[in-house]
Scaffold this active site. Structure first.
Site, PDB file in Angstrom:
ATOM      1  N   ALA A  90       7.729  -3.207   8.483  1.00  0.00           N
ATOM      2  CA  ALA A  90       7.602  -1.919   9.184  1.00  0.00           C
ATOM      3  C   ALA A  90       8.224  -0.794   8.367  1.00  0.00           C
ATOM      4  O   ALA A  90       9.077  -0.044   8.845  1.00  0.00           O
ATOM      5  CB  ALA A  90       8.244  -2.003  10.568  1.00  0.00           C
TER       6      ALA A  90
ATOM      7  N   ILE B  54       4.594   0.792   4.017  1.00  0.00           N
ATOM      8  CA  ILE B  54       3.817   0.333   2.864  1.00  0.00           C
ATOM      9  C   ILE B  54       2.743  -0.676   3.269  1.00  0.00           C
ATOM     10  O   ILE B  54       2.249  -1.432   2.431  1.00  0.00           O
ATOM     11  CB  ILE B  54       4.725  -0.243   1.759  1.00  0.00           C
ATOM     12  CG1 ILE B  54       5.641  -1.351   2.299  1.00  0.00           C
ATOM     13  CG2 ILE B  54       5.553   0.868   1.126  1.00  0.00           C
ATOM     14  CD1 ILE B  54       6.514  -1.989   1.212  1.00  0.00           C
TER      15      ILE B  54
ATOM     16  N   ASP C  98      -4.989   0.519   8.921  1.00  0.00           N
ATOM     17  CA  ASP C  98      -4.666   0.297   7.507  1.00  0.00           C
ATOM     18  C   ASP C  98      -5.291  -0.972   6.939  1.00  0.00           C
ATOM     19  O   ASP C  98      -5.259  -1.183   5.721  1.00  0.00           O
ATOM     20  CB  ASP C  98      -3.148   0.207   7.315  1.00  0.00           C
ATOM     21  CG  ASP C  98      -2.490   1.567   7.197  1.00  0.00           C
ATOM     22  OD1 ASP C  98      -3.215   2.576   7.082  1.00  0.00           O
ATOM     23  OD2 ASP C  98      -1.250   1.633   7.220  1.00  0.00           O
TER      24      ASP C  98
ATOM     25  N   PRO D 209       9.579  -5.323   2.587  1.00  0.00           N
ATOM     26  CA  PRO D 209      10.261  -4.922   3.822  1.00  0.00           C
ATOM     27  C   PRO D 209       9.277  -4.770   4.976  1.00  0.00           C
ATOM     28  O   PRO D 209       8.119  -4.380   4.784  1.00  0.00           O
ATOM     29  CB  PRO D 209      10.898  -3.573   3.454  1.00  0.00           C
ATOM     30  CG  PRO D 209      11.006  -3.595   1.970  1.00  0.00           C
ATOM     31  CD  PRO D 209       9.834  -4.385   1.475  1.00  0.00           C
TER      32      PRO D 209
ATOM     33  N   LYS E  49       0.860  -1.191   0.000  1.00  0.00           N
ATOM     34  CA  LYS E  49       0.000   0.000   0.000  1.00  0.00           C
ATOM     35  C   LYS E  49       0.894   1.238   0.000  1.00  0.00           C
ATOM     36  O   LYS E  49       1.751   1.394   0.869  1.00  0.00           O
ATOM     37  CB  LYS E  49      -0.905   0.015   1.230  1.00  0.00           C
ATOM     38  CG  LYS E  49      -1.742   1.288   1.373  1.00  0.00           C
ATOM     39  CD  LYS E  49      -2.389   1.396   2.732  1.00  0.00           C
ATOM     40  CE  LYS E  49      -1.397   1.560   3.851  1.00  0.00           C
ATOM     41  NZ  LYS E  49      -0.643   2.857   3.770  1.00  0.00           N
TER      42      LYS E  49
END
Length: 305
Positions: A113, A116, A154, A111, A17
């Protein structure tokens, strides 16, 4: 378990995201910040596989973690959002005692934390997987979205993995402008930037919500509008992690880059290009030792114009 392939497994992708802009518009009495953001999803993704589990695995849904970024999560699988999502869904549907054991394998390619929404996207993908596996168990949309909010602000936008306008603390969703088929590059420098620290370090000012059109006819129009907006967390994150500023400079200098900005609270940064191929062509100019770099298009868009 519904499995049209007959292999006993189901798969879901959990796409990155990206916040094309992020305005901090206020703060609630409980301390949570109010946001206005346009979220899109990149082609880059983690992958989740659901397969039958073992009778003695100890929990109805167990979790294995693999992939390039999985090592840092293996030591604490019990608190992983994927398992939290599975547990809450079981309780919400009231079928705990009737479930056959299952095992989710999370292949972590994004990746951790890094701004995204990787953990949130993984949790949303787990919910989608389990709802596919339990087709006889109905869960109204409103209850699913309420459960998603409980897992994290999120998570709701990651349920459908469609571009959306985010408000409130992130849980209020509204339609996004129609997007052109642009290219995108993502870069993470490998340095962690804790979200609470970024919010504490930001200037104590608020930015009004943006005014967006119903559609952008081309990449140029989208970039012009986005350039007038900001990520209100970017300056604070750069102070905490100066390498982010270096990443942004490298992206901005990449051939064909139209806009470079940080996503979320960092440290991942993105650049927009006229096409997915344009983004891929620029990768060699950006790659550095220790940096994670991905280039392509937006999820749900054609790979090429």
């Amino acid at each position: 378990m519904t499995d049209p392939t007959g292999t006993g497994t189901l798969h879901e992708s959990a796409h990155a995201k990206i916040n094309l802009y992020l305005h901090v518009t206020g703060r609630r009495p409980d301390g949570y910040h109010l946001l206005d953001s346009l979220a899109v999803f990149a082609g880059a993704a983690d992958r989740l596989t659901l397969r039958p589990g073992a009778a003695g695995q100890g929990e109805a849904v167990a979790l294995d973690i693999a992939g390039a970024f999985g090592a840092g999560l293996v030591a604490d699988t019990d608190s992983n959002l994927v398992l939290q999502a599975a547990r809450r869904l079981r309780a919400e549907m009231g079928v705990t005692d009737r479930l056959a054991p299952m095992r989710i394998v999370l292949e972590k390619s994004l990746p951790v934390a890094s701004g995204i929404g990787g953990g949130s996207a993984d949790a949303a993908a787990a919910l989608r997987l389990l709802l596919r596996a339990w087709p006889g168990e109905a869960l109204p949309r409103a209850r699913l979205m309420a459960l998603a909010v409980e897992l994290g602000a999120d998570v709701p936008v990651c349920i459908d993995q469609r571009a959306a306008r985010m408000g409130g603390v992130g849980e209020r969703l509204a339609p996004a402008p129609a997007l052109p088929n642009c290219g995108m590059m993502l870069v993470n420098c490998g340095e962690a930037v804790p979200t609470p620290a970024v919010f504490r370090a930001r200037a104590p000012v608020f930015t009004p919500a943006a005014s967006l059109p119903s559609a952008w006819p081309d990449v140029g129009a989208m970039v012009r509008d986005l350039a007038a907006l900001t990520n209100d967390l970017q300056d604070a994150a750069c102070e905490l992690c100066p390498t982010i500023r270096t990443v942004l400079q490298v992206l901005d200098a990449a051939p064909g880059c139209r806009l470079a900005r940080m996503s979320g609270s960092g440290a991942t940064c993105f650049a927009l290009f006229d096409s997915p191929q344009g983004a891929r062509d620029a990768m060699t100019a950006v790659e550095r030792p220790g940096w994670w770099v991905w280039a392509g298009g937006l999820h749900g868009m054609p790979a090429e114009t």
